[in-house]
Design a protein around this motif. Structure first.
Motif, PDB file in Angstrom:
ATOM      1  N   TYR A   1      -0.539   2.402  -0.193  1.00 62.52           N
ATOM      2  CA  TYR A   1       0.161   2.154  -1.456  1.00 62.52           C
ATOM      3  C   TYR A   1       1.668   2.329  -1.330  1.00 62.52           C
ATOM      4  N   HIS A   2       2.120   3.144  -0.388  1.00 67.22           N
ATOM      5  CA  HIS A   2       3.559   3.246  -0.152  1.00 67.22           C
ATOM      6  C   HIS A   2       4.113   1.926   0.391  1.00 67.22           C
TER       7      HIS A   2
ATOM      8  N   LEU B   1       4.112  -0.748  -2.458  1.00 66.07           N
ATOM      9  CA  LEU B   1       5.170  -0.502  -3.442  1.00 66.07           C
ATOM     10  C   LEU B   1       6.551  -0.813  -2.877  1.00 66.07           C
TER      11      LEU B   1
ATOM     12  N   PRO C   1       9.192   5.031  -0.625  1.00 67.13           N
ATOM     13  CA  PRO C   1       8.171   5.548  -1.527  1.00 67.13           C
ATOM     14  C   PRO C   1       7.493   6.821  -1.019  1.00 67.13           C
TER      15      PRO C   1
ATOM     16  N   ASP D   1       7.571  10.364  -3.075  1.00 68.66           N
ATOM     17  CA  ASP D   1       6.402  11.186  -3.382  1.00 68.66           C
ATOM     18  C   ASP D   1       6.585  12.613  -2.875  1.00 68.66           C
TER      19      ASP D   1
ATOM     20  N   LYS E   1       0.604   4.966  -9.991  1.00 68.01           N
ATOM     21  CA  LYS E   1       1.005   3.849  -9.142  1.00 68.01           C
ATOM     22  C   LYS E   1       0.211   2.589  -9.448  1.00 68.01           C
ATOM     23  N   ASN E   2      -1.068   2.730  -9.737  1.00 63.32           N
ATOM     24  CA  ASN E   2      -1.864   1.549 -10.079  1.00 63.32           C
ATOM     25  C   ASN E   2      -1.432   0.927 -11.402  1.00 63.32           C
TER      26      ASN E   2
END
Length: 429
Positions: free
Chosen positions: A108-109, A112, A134, A138, A167-168
């Motif tokens: 996910y990093h 994004l 990202p 975090d 994030k979603n």
């Protein structure tokens, strides 16, 4: 024996591996203390060229212990791909040590990073899209994942689920992307746990014991001074502290253990990504420097922006880092120029600046004030003593030394690790 911090003095890609080569087999540990796989080193050994992205350059030195410190963000897929690639070429990676407190880059990093950069359009930063920013965000927001979390599956699952809640929402509702499930992230990360476990340690303790035992430790910064999140050309910077101070926070070794700070500076200037660059050459001369210097990113392959040497940048780096020695690289690339301009000051709205301007606005509007030095045409690659360099090349080096705020202790005269002129021993002081 000393602890030496090795930093880039410009915008990166200065050739920090060359400085590590000067130290050679006398180095016991090489520590990467910041950044991730968003920057790389190219090291040439004989006929072999190695492109390193996440691993410290000491991985290529037999007997040296390479260390990934707590200040690094680690993409495990990249780490093991790099280890496998080097192992296939006969490089021993078994001594690698990874901090239990280093943060992890997740799928996910990476997602994004890419969608955010595209969303910014003309206001983009120029990131590599590898999830570095990202992951550091975090970390600061206290929702990051650390290497040690891999060894507690319950904690890992909880942390990933917590991170993905917000994030979603962002991915789906703002960027029109699919949601990422916690299970797919956890499964990917856990697939590396068994292989990683033997490498993981309290690296601050490992390094302190090494120094106590009289070992030589080199702290190798990723990126460079003007990409430092605090002291660089913000916001066109990386997300970590690439300056010498970051060596302490990124490794767990205190400041009073550091003996020397070696800054690597290219004989001209380059940068990658967006942001102001006063001495940039956008003409055929700049393209010639790019071709002659092979100025394409080790990690990204992106063409680097090129320009003449900027003494204000070097002087700023000397001050911010406490530089004791410069290593000047790629002097050979300047062979063939009849005259070589060097930036000695800036002019901003009619006012001369002999130091880096205080504000980003002034730096953006800075016009370089050049001093021209005579060039040379001789091949430098076979030179090993300073006095054997052509007179004009010697005078160029001495003038840069005078302008830059610290002695120039070694000079790169070619891409091979042996193609270097050493004026002062970096370990002896």
């Amino acid at each position: 024996m000393p602890a030496i911090v090795l930093v880039g003095a410009q915008w990166g890609d200065e050739g920090k591996g060359k400085a590590t080569d000067v130290l050679g087999s006398r180095v016991d540990h090489v520590v990467k203390y910041n950044g991730g796989n968003n920057a790389g080193h190219t090291v040439v050994v004989g006929d072999e060229k190695y492109a390193l992205h996440l691993l410290p350059s000491g991985i290529l030195t037999p007997g040296c212990t390479p260390v990934i410190g707590n200040g690094v963000v680690v993409d495990l897929s990249v780490l093991f791909e790099e280890i496998e690639g080097l192992s296939a070429r006969g490089v021993d990676c078994s001594r690698l040590v990874v901090s239990a407190s280093a943060h992890l880059i997740t799928p996910y990093h990476r997602t994004l990073d890419k969608v955010t950069e595209r969303f910014l359009g003309s206001r983009r930063i120029g990131t590599t899209g590898r999830g570095i920013g990202p992951a550091y965000a975090d970390k600061i927001n206290r929702v990051g994942l650390r290497v040690q979390d891999l060894f507690d599956e319950k904690i890992l699952q909880q942390k990933v689920e917590g991170a993905l809640e917000g994030k979603n929402q962002l991915l789906v509702k703002v960027y029109n992307r699919r949601a990422i499930t916690a299970d797919e992230v956890v499964d990917e990360l856990l697939s590396y746990a068994d292989r990683l476990a033997p490498m993981v340690a309290d690296t601050g303790l490992v390094l302190t014991r090494a120094l106590d035992a009289g070992k030589t430790v080199v702290f190798e910064g990723g990126q460079a001074t003007l990409l430092d999140v605090d002291h660089g050309t913000y916001p066109f910077v990386t997300s970590s502290n690439a300056t010498a101070g970051g060596a302490c926070t990124g490794s767990g070794v205190p400041p009073n253990r550091i003996d020397r700070v070696v800054a690597v500076v290219k004989a001209y200037t380059t940068r990658v990504g967006e942001g102001p660059f006063p001495t940039e050459l956008t003409d055929e001369v700049g393209e010639g420097l790019r071709r002659a210097g092979g100025e394409f990113g080790t990690t990204t392959g992106r063409p680097r922006r090129t320009g003449w040497y900027d003494a204000l940048v070097a002087r700023y780096s000397a001050r911010v880092n406490g530089v004791t020695d410069f290593v000047l690289t790629k002097l050979d690339v300047l062979t063939g120029y009849e005259r070589i301009p060097v930036c000695v000051a800036y002019e901003v709205d009619g006012v001369r600046h002999d130091e880096m301007p205080m504000t980003q606005t002034d730096f953006h509007h800075a016009v370089p004030v050049y001093e021209e030095l005579p060039g040379w045409s001789e091949d430098l690659s076979g030179v090993r003593r300073f006095e054997d360099l052509p007179r004009a090349a010697r005078e160029y080096v001495l003038r840069l030394e005078e302008l830059s705020g610290a002695r120039i202790s070694a000079i790169g005269v070619g891409p091979d690790r042996e193609e270097i002129v050493v004026r002062h021993d970096l370990l002896e002081g």
